[in-house]
Design a protein around this motif. Structure first.
Motif, PDB file in Angstrom:
ATOM      1  N   MET A  80       6.286   5.016   0.572  1.00 36.48           N
ATOM      2  CA  MET A  80       5.922   3.921   0.607  1.00 36.48           C
ATOM      3  C   MET A  80       5.208   3.299  -0.562  1.00 36.48           C
ATOM      4  O   MET A  80       4.254   4.334  -0.873  1.00 36.48           O
ATOM      5  N   GLY A  81       5.039   2.276  -1.075  1.00 36.37           N
ATOM      6  CA  GLY A  81       4.133   1.875  -2.102  1.00 36.37           C
ATOM      7  C   GLY A  81       4.634   1.474  -3.125  1.00 36.37           C
ATOM      8  O   GLY A  81       5.795   1.766  -3.713  1.00 36.37           O
ATOM      9  N   THR A  82       4.101   0.373  -3.880  1.00 35.62           N
ATOM     10  CA  THR A  82       4.737  -0.474  -5.043  1.00 35.62           C
ATOM     11  C   THR A  82       4.146   0.319  -6.192  1.00 35.62           C
ATOM     12  O   THR A  82       3.014   0.661  -6.502  1.00 35.62           O
ATOM     13  N   PRO A  83       5.129   1.033  -6.943  1.00 30.43           N
ATOM     14  CA  PRO A  83       4.828   1.593  -8.453  1.00 30.43           C
ATOM     15  C   PRO A  83       4.327   0.507  -9.390  1.00 30.43           C
ATOM     16  O   PRO A  83       4.379  -0.523  -9.176  1.00 30.43           O
ATOM     17  N   PRO A  84       3.421   1.160 -10.377  1.00 33.49           N
ATOM     18  CA  PRO A  84       3.234   2.814 -10.578  1.00 33.49           C
ATOM     19  C   PRO A  84       2.281   3.351  -9.576  1.00 33.49           C
ATOM     20  O   PRO A  84       1.417   2.579  -9.159  1.00 33.49           O
ATOM     21  N   ILE A  85       2.336   4.564  -9.171  1.00 31.17           N
ATOM     22  CA  ILE A  85       1.672   5.305  -8.437  1.00 31.17           C
ATOM     23  C   ILE A  85       0.888   6.339  -9.239  1.00 31.17           C
ATOM     24  O   ILE A  85       1.490   6.752  -9.886  1.00 31.17           O
ATOM     25  N   THR A  86      -0.390   6.481  -8.846  1.00 34.57           N
ATOM     26  CA  THR A  86      -1.270   7.473  -9.633  1.00 34.57           C
ATOM     27  C   THR A  86      -1.529   8.535  -8.614  1.00 34.57           C
ATOM     28  O   THR A  86      -2.005   8.455  -7.462  1.00 34.57           O
ATOM     29  N   PRO A 145       0.790  -1.153   0.070  1.00 37.37           N
ATOM     30  CA  PRO A 145       0.170   0.043   0.101  1.00 37.37           C
ATOM     31  C   PRO A 145       0.855   1.251  -0.176  1.00 37.37           C
ATOM     32  O   PRO A 145       2.132   1.334   0.651  1.00 37.37           O
ATOM     33  N   VAL A 146       0.103   2.240  -0.500  1.00 38.75           N
ATOM     34  CA  VAL A 146       1.112   3.659  -0.737  1.00 38.75           C
ATOM     35  C   VAL A 146       0.859   4.057   0.996  1.00 38.75           C
ATOM     36  O   VAL A 146      -0.122   3.934   1.451  1.00 38.75           O
ATOM     37  N   SER A 147       1.966   4.967   1.218  1.00 35.87           N
ATOM     38  CA  SER A 147       1.878   5.739   2.341  1.00 35.87           C
ATOM     39  C   SER A 147       1.405   7.159   2.174  1.00 35.87           C
ATOM     40  O   SER A 147       1.057   7.476   1.012  1.00 35.87           O
ATOM     41  N   LYS A 148       0.955   7.957   3.147  1.00 34.45           N
ATOM     42  CA  LYS A 148       0.202   9.205   2.965  1.00 34.45           C
ATOM     43  C   LYS A 148       1.408  10.150   2.215  1.00 34.45           C
ATOM     44  O   LYS A 148       2.303  10.242   2.619  1.00 34.45           O
ATOM     45  N   HIS A 182      -3.006  -1.424  -4.985  1.00 31.64           N
ATOM     46  CA  HIS A 182      -3.361  -2.113  -3.756  1.00 31.64           C
ATOM     47  C   HIS A 182      -4.786  -1.910  -3.436  1.00 31.64           C
ATOM     48  O   HIS A 182      -5.346  -0.751  -3.545  1.00 31.64           O
ATOM     49  N   SER A 183      -5.437  -2.949  -2.576  1.00 34.96           N
ATOM     50  CA  SER A 183      -6.885  -2.604  -2.184  1.00 34.96           C
ATOM     51  C   SER A 183      -7.141  -1.606  -1.282  1.00 34.96           C
ATOM     52  O   SER A 183      -8.227  -1.292  -1.280  1.00 34.96           O
ATOM     53  N   SER A 184      -6.057  -1.112  -0.653  1.00 32.60           N
ATOM     54  CA  SER A 184      -6.523  -0.303   0.540  1.00 32.60           C
ATOM     55  C   SER A 184      -7.022   1.205   0.106  1.00 32.60           C
ATOM     56  O   SER A 184      -7.525   1.924   0.810  1.00 32.60           O
ATOM     57  N   GLY A 185      -6.755   1.468  -1.202  1.00 33.67           N
ATOM     58  CA  GLY A 185      -7.485   2.497  -2.000  1.00 33.67           C
ATOM     59  C   GLY A 185      -6.487   3.859  -1.904  1.00 33.67           C
ATOM     60  O   GLY A 185      -5.299   3.972  -1.997  1.00 33.67           O
ATOM     61  N   MET A 186      -6.915   5.100  -1.591  1.00 29.94           N
ATOM     62  CA  MET A 186      -6.547   6.318  -1.890  1.00 29.94           C
ATOM     63  C   MET A 186      -6.041   6.750  -0.584  1.00 29.94           C
ATOM     64  O   MET A 186      -6.442   6.668   0.528  1.00 29.94           O
ATOM     65  N   GLN A 187      -4.789   7.610  -0.695  1.00 29.57           N
ATOM     66  CA  GLN A 187      -4.372   8.232   0.580  1.00 29.57           C
ATOM     67  C   GLN A 187      -4.086   9.780   0.209  1.00 29.57           C
ATOM     68  O   GLN A 187      -3.846  10.205  -1.097  1.00 29.57           O
ATOM     69  N   THR A 188      -4.432  10.622   1.097  1.00 29.50           N
ATOM     70  CA  THR A 188      -4.799  12.301   0.737  1.00 29.50           C
ATOM     71  C   THR A 188      -3.446  12.832   1.432  1.00 29.50           C
ATOM     72  O   THR A 188      -3.220  12.398   3.034  1.00 29.50           O
ATOM     73  N   SER A 189      -2.977  13.917   1.167  1.00 30.01           N
ATOM     74  CA  SER A 189      -1.917  14.579   1.665  1.00 30.01           C
ATOM     75  C   SER A 189      -2.588  15.744   2.548  1.00 30.01           C
ATOM     76  O   SER A 189      -3.837  15.897   2.476  1.00 30.01           O
TER      77      SER A 189
END
Length: 704
Positions: free
Chosen positions: A407-413, A378-381, A455-462
């Motif tokens: 953190m997070g496996t690319p590619p990241i949108t 999963p991507v980090s914040k 990743h199934s965890s979804g979106m992270q927001t800054s």
């Protein structure tokens, strides 16, 4: 014996255009007039293209230059010159064209050659002069002749080589020539043809395949390529498939090659035999039938979260009996995982990659197409920041923002927001950059970004960041009070202001010199500053300007103002006092002296004498002082007929003698007791007027 040349003429027979090989005569005729019939020896000279070709001496009027067989080299401009007894006469130029060229002669070095050798030829144009063009031709049965060109500049022959290729059995060769005449090409006849016989150094190779050219995968296939050769030395046999060399032998007339047949062995095979330049080939088509199809690898899912379970299955359509193995692709070689049809494992991010399976039947191994497996963490914040560092931007300048997930496996949108509006969507590995070029003065920002991957965890927001818009300063101006002229020692206020700009604003005031001098600077949360300059001095005179700037790094400069420091009022008073005090003292002393003398006066005769003496002395002094440029006069005269003053140098005393004495007439009036000297008012006592009085005063000159 007198003679003269009337004319010299040149002619050619039979005509100026002569066929190659035909005879021709060039005639030179001299028309001479003589005083009497005497014998005249004449020197006849014939030139071709300004080169001497014929000369003779004759006492006749005509001479002939005979050419028994004209060649193309005789083509050119001819001219005749006659000389006798120091007199010379020349004819006009005559162009003679010999048409056609000599038939060339062709010679071959050998009349019998082997395949791969070369045929050496020599072609000559006898009687022709260079430059010449030679064309050699190789003639094969039922094919277009092969031509080669040679340009010879210094000789009338040329040599050429032709290689003998495979399939050249009986060859013929010939040649012909060309030359340039008046910017046109003239060709000769073709030479006689030469016949060259070609012998084979070896026969065309035989290519055989066993057991057959149509076989099934898994069977052994064997190739044999052979030839018959006259000389074994230098012989080489090569077996190729699709330009790939499979096998080769040297100094042998037989080649063998075998392999286990696979589908890749289907195609065209070529056997080539080479010796020197000779080469012969034979082709054969081979078809290999499929024993079993390629296996297929299936995955339970191609994209999954880390710590999830993955199952890989390998199968062959319609075929069960095979040995299976599952492997993972790697740049340094495939990594074996399991000898089985199926594989189940719990994955991590490091398991991302390509997987294959292999199946083996009867020594035939086939490989499946790779299956791509992607495992995601999963991507980090994400963190959003301004590329320049500070959360601010200059009005009118672009704003660069960077969004980053550690953190997070690319590619990241990454998705960028300005307020609640989506501005841009970027797909990258670990960060993305956003450009906002539409910055307005009242923008408060409200920027944020979102990051997500598969990743199934979804979106992270800054977090939201606000950006300060910095407005550049503009229109600086500088003023002062008082303006222009300032008294020495007084206080002066300088005001530097701008029309607008974000605070704080940095103000600087300069005085212009050879190198501008910074005299004052201050940063202020305001659009103006006041600088109180205490006790301004004469050296502060000059031109001043101010420069204003803020964090936008835009500098604006005011128009310059001029400050002139002048004398203060009290300084002027001191200077006036130094001038007027000596003048007032002199006037007071004169009046005192006049009163004293008046009391001591005795008798009319003495008064008359004294008056006369004073008058003469005064006149002399007035004349001298007028000439010296130091003459002072009053506004009028007051005469007294009864009383006169007598003045002598003896009555002055030692102090008065040391000073220069000047005489002037001073008007004393009861109506105007005040008199101005040099614009400085001087006050005098007003005596009682008794009729008309004439007063003579001594005024001492001072430097000031």
């Amino acid at each position: 014996q007198v003679f003269t040349f009337n004319a010299v003429e040149i002619q050619v027979q039979p005509s100026s255009k002569v066929k190659n090989g035909a005879p021709m005569s060039i005639i030179c005729h001299a028309d001479v007039s003589k005083s009497n019939n005497f014998q005249l020896k004449q020197n006849f000279t014939i030139f071709k293209d300004d080169k001497l070709v014929f000369t003779t001496v004759s006492d006749k009027g005509d001479v002939q230059y005979e050419i028994s067989m004209a060649r193309s080299s005789h083509t050119g401009d001819y001219k005749c010159t006659v000389e006798a007894d120091g007199k010379t006469k020349s004819s006009n130029s005559l162009y003679i064209w010999v048409t056609g060229m000599t038939k060339p002669i062709l010679i071959a070095e050998k009349k019998e050659v082997l395949e791969g050798e070369v045929v050496k030829l020599r072609c000559q144009l006898p009687g022709e002069e260079p430059p010449l063009h030679f064309i050699f031709r190789k003639i094969k049965m039922n094919s277009t002749p092969i031509e080669k060109y040679v340009h010879e500049v210094h000789r009338n022959f040329s040599v050429m080589e032709f290689s003998v290729e495979e399939g050249d059995n009986i060859l013929q060769f010939d040649c012909f020539g060309k030359r340039s005449v008046k910017f046109e090409f003239e060709s000769s006849d073709h030479s006689d043809k030469i016949l060259v016989t070609v012998r084979e150094p070896f026969i065309k190779p035989n290519l055989h395949v066993r057991p057959s050219s149509n076989i099934t995968e898994g069977e052994t296939i064997q190739f044999e390529c052979s030839t018959v050769v006259a000389k074994m030395r230098g012989i080489e046999i090569i077996l190729q498939k699709n330009k790939t060399i499979l096998e080769t032998v040297r100094h042998h007339k037989l080649l063998k090659y075998s392999a286990v047949a696979t589908l890749e062995h289907s195609g065209e095979y070529l056997c080539k035999v080479e010796q020197g330049r000779a080469s012969k080939t034979t082709k054969l088509q081979v078809v290999v039938s499929e024993l079993f199809p390629k296996p297929v690898l299936a995955a339970s899912m191609s994209t999954l979260d880390e710590n999830k379970e993955l199952t890989l299955s390998c199968s062959i359509s319609g075929f069960q009996q095979a040995n299976f193995s599952i492997l993972r692709r790697n740049s340094n070689g495939d990594i074996w995982l399991k000898n089985s049809r199926n594989l189940t494992m719990r994955v991590s991010v490091n398991d991302t990659g390509s997987y294959i399976c292999k199946a083996e039947v009867k020594r035939i191994v086939k490989e499946s197409k790779p299956v791509k497996i992607s495992v995601y963490a999963p991507v980090s914040k994400p963190t959003l920041s301004v590329v320049s560092g500070l959360p601010e931007v200059v009005l009118g300048k672009p704003l660069w923002l960077i969004c980053r997930s550690v953190m997070g496996t690319p590619p990241i949108t990454f998705t960028f927001y300005k307020g609640n509006e989506i501005k841009e969507v970027v797909t990258n590995n670990t960060y993305a950059v956003f450009l906002d070029e539409n910055i307005r003065q009242n923008d408060k920002g409200g920027y944020k970004c979102e990051a997500r991957n598969n990743h199934s965890s979804g979106m992270q927001t800054s977090d939201v960041i606000n950006v300060t818009v910095i407005v550049p300063v503009r229109n600086a101006s500088l003023g002062s009070f008082p303006f222009g002229e300032v008294e020495d020692g007084s206080d002066t206020a300088f005001l530097c202001s701008v029309d607008g700009g974000s605070w704080p604003i940095h103000f600087r005031i300069f005085r212009k010199t050879d190198h501008d001098v910074l005299v004052y600077e201050r940063s202020e949360n305001a659009d103006r500053i006041v600088w109180q300059k205490k006790q301004i001095k004469r050296q502060d005179t000059g031109t001043y300007y101010c420069v204003a700037s803020n964090r936008a790094n835009v500098y604006v400069r005011s128009h310059p103002i001029n400050i002139s420091v002048i004398l203060a009022a009290w300084q002027k008073g001191i200077i006036a006092a130094f001038i007027l005090i000596p003048i007032a003292g002199a006037v007071t002393l004169t009046l005192w002296w006049f009163l004293c003398k008046k009391k001591k006066a005795k008798g009319p005769s003495m008064e008359m004498s004294s008056s006369a003496l004073a008058t003469n002395s005064t006149s002399e002094k007035l004349t001298r002082q007028h000439n010296d440029g130091a003459y002072y006069s009053g506004s009028g005269y007051i005469e007294d007929s009864e009383n006169h003053m007598k003045s002598t140098d003896e009555s002055k005393g030692p102090d008065l003698e040391s000073a220069e004495v000047e005489y002037t007439e001073v008007e004393v009036s009861t109506l105007d007791p005040h008199r101005e000297i040099d614009s400085v008012p001087i006050h005098f006592p007003a005596p009682v007027q008794k009729g008309t009085e004439t007063v003579y005063s001594e005024i001492r000159n001072a430097n000031n």
